[in-house]
Structures are given as C-alpha cells and as structure tokens.
Design a protein around this motif. Structure first.
Motif, mmCIF file in Angstrom:
data_model
loop_
_atom_site.group_PDB
_atom_site.id
_atom_site.type_symbol
_atom_site.label_atom_id
_atom_site.label_comp_id
_atom_site.label_asym_id
_atom_site.label_seq_id
_atom_site.Cartn_x
_atom_site.Cartn_y
_atom_site.Cartn_z
ATOM 1 N N PRO A 37 -16.820 -44.108 7.907
ATOM 2 C CA PRO A 37 -15.459 -44.558 7.610
ATOM 3 C C PRO A 37 -15.114 -45.910 8.226
ATOM 4 C CG PRO A 37 -15.451 -42.647 9.093
ATOM 5 C CD PRO A 37 -16.835 -42.789 8.571
ATOM 6 N N VAL A 38 -15.629 -46.195 9.411
ATOM 7 C CA VAL A 38 -15.327 -47.480 10.045
ATOM 8 C C VAL A 38 -15.929 -48.631 9.245
ATOM 9 C CG1 VAL A 38 -15.795 -48.918 12.069
ATOM 10 C CG2 VAL A 38 -14.992 -46.567 12.368
ATOM 11 N N VAL A 39 -17.197 -48.504 8.862
ATOM 12 C CA VAL A 39 -17.857 -49.557 8.089
ATOM 13 C C VAL A 39 -17.131 -49.777 6.766
ATOM 14 C CG1 VAL A 39 -19.965 -50.201 6.854
ATOM 15 C CG2 VAL A 39 -20.114 -49.205 9.140
ATOM 16 N N GLY A 40 -16.844 -48.681 6.055
ATOM 17 C CA GLY A 40 -16.215 -48.809 4.747
ATOM 18 C C GLY A 40 -14.830 -49.426 4.815
ATOM 19 N N VAL A 41 -13.992 -48.936 5.715
ATOM 20 C CA VAL A 41 -12.608 -49.416 5.785
ATOM 21 C C VAL A 41 -12.556 -50.843 6.317
ATOM 22 C CG1 VAL A 41 -10.371 -49.080 6.895
ATOM 23 C CG2 VAL A 41 -11.611 -47.113 5.971
ATOM 24 N N ALA A 119 -26.750 -54.039 6.894
ATOM 25 C CA ALA A 119 -27.304 -54.861 7.980
ATOM 26 C C ALA A 119 -26.693 -56.265 7.962
ATOM 27 C CB ALA A 119 -28.823 -54.939 7.853
ATOM 28 N N TYR A 120 -26.579 -56.837 6.764
ATOM 29 C CA TYR A 120 -26.016 -58.184 6.646
ATOM 30 C C TYR A 120 -24.534 -58.177 7.024
ATOM 31 C CZ TYR A 120 -25.617 -62.935 4.792
ATOM 32 O OH TYR A 120 -25.429 -64.288 4.665
ATOM 33 N N GLY A 121 -23.826 -57.108 6.609
ATOM 34 C CA GLY A 121 -22.405 -57.000 6.936
ATOM 35 C C GLY A 121 -22.151 -56.874 8.424
ATOM 36 N N ALA A 122 -23.147 -56.331 9.152
ATOM 37 C CA ALA A 122 -22.993 -56.194 10.610
ATOM 38 C C ALA A 122 -23.151 -57.530 11.324
ATOM 39 C CB ALA A 122 -24.024 -55.209 11.143
ATOM 40 N N GLY A 123 -23.784 -58.482 10.666
ATOM 41 C CA GLY A 123 -24.086 -59.760 11.302
ATOM 42 C C GLY A 123 -22.897 -60.467 11.922
ATOM 43 N N PRO A 124 -21.804 -60.676 11.179
ATOM 44 C CA PRO A 124 -20.643 -61.360 11.761
ATOM 45 C C PRO A 124 -20.041 -60.611 12.955
ATOM 46 C CG PRO A 124 -20.515 -61.372 9.371
ATOM 47 C CD PRO A 124 -21.661 -60.468 9.729
ATOM 48 N N TYR A 125 -20.048 -59.268 12.903
ATOM 49 C CA TYR A 125 -19.506 -58.489 14.021
ATOM 50 C C TYR A 125 -20.377 -58.633 15.267
ATOM 51 C CZ TYR A 125 -16.317 -56.224 10.746
ATOM 52 O OH TYR A 125 -15.330 -55.979 9.820
ATOM 53 N N ALA A 165 -27.867 -39.564 15.281
ATOM 54 C CA ALA A 165 -26.806 -39.320 14.310
ATOM 55 C C ALA A 165 -25.598 -38.681 14.979
ATOM 56 C CB ALA A 165 -27.326 -38.428 13.183
ATOM 57 N N ILE A 166 -25.831 -37.713 15.868
ATOM 58 C CA ILE A 166 -24.726 -37.053 16.571
ATOM 59 C C ILE A 166 -23.996 -38.048 17.470
ATOM 60 C CG2 ILE A 166 -24.182 -35.338 18.338
ATOM 61 C CD1 ILE A 166 -26.353 -33.559 17.131
ATOM 62 N N ILE A 167 -24.756 -38.890 18.186
ATOM 63 C CA ILE A 167 -24.130 -39.905 19.042
ATOM 64 C C ILE A 167 -23.303 -40.872 18.189
ATOM 65 C CG2 ILE A 167 -24.586 -41.876 20.548
ATOM 66 C CD1 ILE A 167 -27.053 -40.320 21.575
ATOM 67 N N GLY A 168 -23.890 -41.313 17.073
ATOM 68 C CA GLY A 168 -23.171 -42.221 16.187
ATOM 69 C C GLY A 168 -21.906 -41.596 15.628
ATOM 70 N N PHE A 169 -22.001 -40.317 15.231
ATOM 71 C CA PHE A 169 -20.825 -39.611 14.719
ATOM 72 C C PHE A 169 -19.732 -39.513 15.778
ATOM 73 C CE2 PHE A 169 -19.012 -35.273 15.122
ATOM 74 C CZ PHE A 169 -17.982 -35.409 14.192
ATOM 75 N N ALA A 170 -20.125 -39.089 16.981
ATOM 76 C CA ALA A 170 -19.142 -38.915 18.050
ATOM 77 C C ALA A 170 -18.459 -40.231 18.384
ATOM 78 C CB ALA A 170 -19.819 -38.333 19.291
ATOM 79 N N ALA A 171 -19.259 -41.304 18.518
ATOM 80 C CA ALA A 171 -18.686 -42.606 18.866
ATOM 81 C C ALA A 171 -17.764 -43.113 17.769
ATOM 82 C CB ALA A 171 -19.807 -43.609 19.125
ATOM 83 N N LEU A 305 -21.992 -49.995 16.522
ATOM 84 C CA LEU A 305 -22.676 -48.705 16.570
ATOM 85 C C LEU A 305 -22.542 -47.976 15.233
ATOM 86 C CD1 LEU A 305 -24.286 -46.705 18.242
ATOM 87 C CD2 LEU A 305 -22.136 -45.784 19.146
ATOM 88 N N SER A 306 -21.390 -48.127 14.600
ATOM 89 C CA SER A 306 -21.173 -47.519 13.287
ATOM 90 C C SER A 306 -22.097 -48.147 12.249
ATOM 91 C CB SER A 306 -19.716 -47.693 12.859
ATOM 92 O OG SER A 306 -18.840 -47.089 13.788
ATOM 93 N N PHE A 307 -22.217 -49.470 12.258
ATOM 94 C CA PHE A 307 -23.126 -50.151 11.342
ATOM 95 C C PHE A 307 -24.569 -49.706 11.580
ATOM 96 C CE2 PHE A 307 -19.694 -53.132 10.382
ATOM 97 C CZ PHE A 307 -19.976 -53.492 9.078
ATOM 98 N N LEU A 308 -24.967 -49.609 12.843
ATOM 99 C CA LEU A 308 -26.332 -49.200 13.172
ATOM 100 C C LEU A 308 -26.599 -47.773 12.690
ATOM 101 C CD1 LEU A 308 -29.057 -49.576 14.593
ATOM 102 C CD2 LEU A 308 -27.952 -48.847 16.725
#
Length: 485
Positions: A37-41, A119-125, A165-171, A305-308
């Motif tokens: 949801p973070v990446v999409g929004v 991956a490309y979208g994460a670049g600017p962040y 995946a669990i760590i990514g979900f929780a974060a 972390l969400s992008f990763l």
C-alpha cells in the motif's frame, strides 16, 4: 512437508524439492508486501489527486471490491491445484497447454517489467534518503542496489524469504498506521466532506472521465494476492491457508492503503493548487511539514523498506512462475531453469533471471528514459490480462462441468462470483487502455494498448514457431470432466 501435502501433490502429478517453511502469516505477508500500500499510494497519489480531486479515494474501495471477487475465484482454484507458479499451472489445468503457455507468458513479462518499475521507482527515495542528487544515473544505481539486495534475500531460501516478508509487512503496516495517524492528528486541514468535492477537477472533460483516470491509483494498487499462490509448494496445508491469505491480502492491504490515502488527502492544504499543477509534489510537501527533516528520514526509510519488500516478493513470484514452466519443459533452457540449490531449496537460475532482466531494463534508461516508460507501461495491464485469462478459463471450465473440489469453494455462488469477477476485470482493463491524451501522437495515446499487443504478438510468434506446448507430459485440461490436454 506433511504426508497429506505430499500425497495431494503426487495426485496432481508432481513431487517437489521446495521446503514447506512458509506459515500462513508469512504467505499473507508475501502477498501484502507485493501489493504494498505504501508503494502504490505514494507513487500515484499526486497525479490521482490532480486528476480527480479528493473523491479519487473512492476508487480504492471500488477496485478493492472487484479484486476481492477475483481473489475468491483464485482461492477456489489454488485450493484444488496448490502448485508452484500459480497462474500458469492453474490455466493449464482449467483449459490446456497452449492457453496456459500464453497466460503465463503475459504474466511473466508483466512481472519482470514490474520488478524493474518498482526498483526504478525506489531510486529517487533512496537518493533523497542518502542526501544525494536525484539524477538518472543515481536512480539507476539505487535501483540496481535494490535488485541486488532483493535477490540476495531470495537466494537465502524460503525461510529467509518468509522472515523478510513478515518484517516488511510489519514495518509497512506500522509505518502506514503511524504516518497516517500522525497526519490525521496534527496535519488535518479538512473534514471528511472534501471526499465528495472535486474542487474543479475534471471540469474540462466531465468528472466521470476524470474519476476513471484518477481511479488508476486503485487499479494499480490491488494486485499481489496471487503471489500467495505462486509459492504453494512452500506452504503447509496450502489448500486451506492460501485462499485465506489471499483474502487477507485484499482487505488488510486495502484498509492500509485507504488509511494512508485518507490521511494524505486531509493533510493537503490547497487542493486547487495541486489540481492546477502549481503546488509541487503534495506527498513530499505534506511529509516534510509533518515530520521535519529528521522525521522525513525515518519515513523515507520505511518507504524504502516497502519498495525492497515489494521487489523481493515480485522476484519470488516471477522465479516460481518461470520454474513451473521449466519443470513442465515449456520454455527454452528448461534443464537449467528447473535446477534447484541443494543447500537453499530454491531455483537459483530462475531467481537470477528475475534480477538480471529487470536490471537490463533499468540500465536501458541511460539510453532513453522514454523507452523505459514505454516498456513499463505494460506492467499493470499485463498482470490484469493474466488475471482475467485465468478467470475466463475458470468460467469456461465451470460451464463445461468443472466443480471446484478443494477445501475452499464458493458453492452455488461460484458461477455468479466468477461472472462478476470477469466483468469487473474487463472494465478495469478498458480503463487502463482508454486513450486520454487526444492532443498527443496516436502511438502515445494508445501506448498501453500497443505495449500489450506487442507482448501478446511476440508470445504468439514463439508459441506457433517453437510449439513449446508439445513438450512434456504434465497433466493439462483435467479440471473439465472427460477433457483431454
């Protein structure tokens, strides 16, 4: 692996080298981090708000309901056919070899370019987090780092993937709730009434057209639940757990996305400036105001972390799909691509493909960022097309006598849900390909549609010239009573 799981897989014609080390929560987390949801929004909020104004948030509800229908259909299928690779083996059992090959082809290409786009979208962040200039070169380097870290996690094995995946979900979930909650408490400039006010958006085209265009934030948000089924042979009791994980992905991920979007909408001080294009990026502006420079770093870390996590989950899905092809000898290089790591029990060569091909796409932006946009434009369309090819195969199979036989079924409501899911999917695809820039050259106006036709055309050429469906003897078309492959 339990004897029941082994026996069910043997009945379907396979033995597996995967280890069943992915719990229900890990399987759900894989789907959630893919949906992200973070990446999409964060990626689409600015353009959607500028196009449709605050009411664009309702697209998250509408699309969520439509994709929930698709998830229900997928749940029935995976409950009967809990096979690695998801969409390809499902289409194979429901329809046949050639149809399955084309379905998997569309989905595979879409996954590979989606990995590149994430991956490309994460670049600017990442550049902003590191305090370096946001340039094409730095964006590419950051994207390659993201791909390398994601594939390293995947190569460590199912247990490492599950934990990550669990760590990514929780974060991501905590981050979404904390950021959203803080914005609602400290930066709320409007009441809920603004969610029904367009603030002049769409005045030149009519609001319905503007809402459909802005609604792409919802269309681009709700996929990822199918990844729960891509790793079916790594989940204990998959016939029950995976359908549940798919449904959880939709309503938990959808709730998180809607919460983040609502908080951002109510924190934007001037909707008119955003719609007029004079306000800059509203996400960066809101976050900087709310959290300051130091707090913004923390938020950026969560976003990264969400992008990763999203890239990692996409790689896992693509590698399992490609492995399923190779196991059935349905693609060039099958002998190599079907090999397993004896130490980690994952297919390393398909994981390599899921990292190298997106890396090549990303690096290609050095030559032309416009070419990268054209390639990536197919990403979401391809995923939706593959979804609907499976939904169509399920409906056809029902009409020819298939009755879902797994622990999870929709019973008498199955056909109605299947029809509704197909109708929703067709409308979503039409919304994606609809031309919206009449002043642009025709090839730009129909870019998404043309990219889809190119991918399908190349697949048909390969299918007819090489005839991969003639290889191997894995079962096909057996969902339909008395049907051949």
């Amino acid at each position: 692996m339990t004897s029941t799981d082994e026996g069910r897989l043997a009945d379907l014609g396979y033995t597996s080298e995967f280890r069943r080390e992915m719990s229900l929560w890990a399987n759900f987390s894989l789907g959630f981090t893919y949906l992200s949801p973070v990446v999409g929004v964060y990626t689409l909020f600015a353009v959607s708000l500028a196009t449709g104004g605050p009411p664009m948030i309702w697209s998250l509800v509408i699309v969520g309901a439509g994709q929930f229908l698709v998830a229900l259909v997928f749940g029935e299928i995976v409950s009967q056919y809990p096979l690695t690779g998801g969409i390809y083996p499902w289409a194979r059992r429901l329809w046949g070899r050639r149809y399955a090959w084309m379905t998997g082809w569309v989905y595979l290409i879409a996954l590979l370019v989606t990995i590149a786009s994430v991956a490309y979208g994460a670049g600017p962040y990442l550049s902003a987090f590191l305090g370096i200039e946001v340039s094409t070169t730095n964006t590419i380097l950051c994207a390659l780092v993201m791909l390398a870290v994601a594939v390293a996690i995947n190569l460590a094995g199912t247990r490492a993937l599950a934990m990550a995946a669990i760590i990514g979900f929780a974060a991501e979930l905590v981050g979404a709730l904390v950021v959203g909650g803080w914005l609602l408490l400290t930066e709320r400039h409007h009441g809920l009434g603004v969610l029904f006010d367009s603030f002049g958006a769409g005045s030149s085209t009519g609001y319905f057209a503007a809402f459909l265009a802005a609604g792409l934030i919802g269309v681009f948000q709700y996929y990822g639940f199918e990844a729960c089924g891509d790793v079916a042979e790594e989940v204990p009791d998959p016939t029950r757990r995976i359908p549940k994980a798919m449904r959880m992905t939709i309503y938990v991920g959808g709730a998180a996305a809607t919460c983040v979007c609502l908080a951002l909408v109510l924190a934007v001080p001037d909707f008119g400036a955003v719609i007029a294009g004079t306000a800059g990026d509203p996400v960066t502006g809101v976050l900087t105001t709310a959290f300051g420079a130091t707090g913004l770093k923390v938020v950026l870390a969560i976003v990264l972390l969400s992008f990763l996590s999203c890239a990692m989950s996409l790689q896992a899905a693509a590698s399992r799909l490609l492995y399923a092809y190779a196991r059935d000898r349905m693609i060039a290089g099958s002998r190599l691509l079907s090999r397993f790591s004896a130490a980690r029990h994952v297919p390393p060569y398909t994981l390599a493909v899921a990292a190298v091909v997106p890396a090549v796409v990303v690096i290609g932006s050095i030559i032309s960022e416009e070419a990268l946009v054209k390639i990536i434009s197919f990403a979401v369309l391809g995923i939706y097309l593959a979804f609907q090819m499976v939904v169509l195969a399920a409906l056809r199979a029902r009409l020819l006598g298939w009755r879902p036989a797994g622990p999870f079924t929709l019973g008498a409501a199955g056909t109605a849900v299947n029809v509704a899911a197909l109708a929703y999917g067709v409308l979503a695809v039409l919304n994606m390909v609809w031309p919206r820039t009449p002043g642009a050259p025709w090839y730009d106006n129909y870019l998404v549609l043309l990219s889809g036709l190119v991918v399908i055309g190349l697949g048909l050429v390969y299918l007819l010239a090489v005839r991969p469906y003639d290889r191997g003897d894995a079962p096909a078309g057996d969902a339909i009573p008395s049907s051949g492959g």
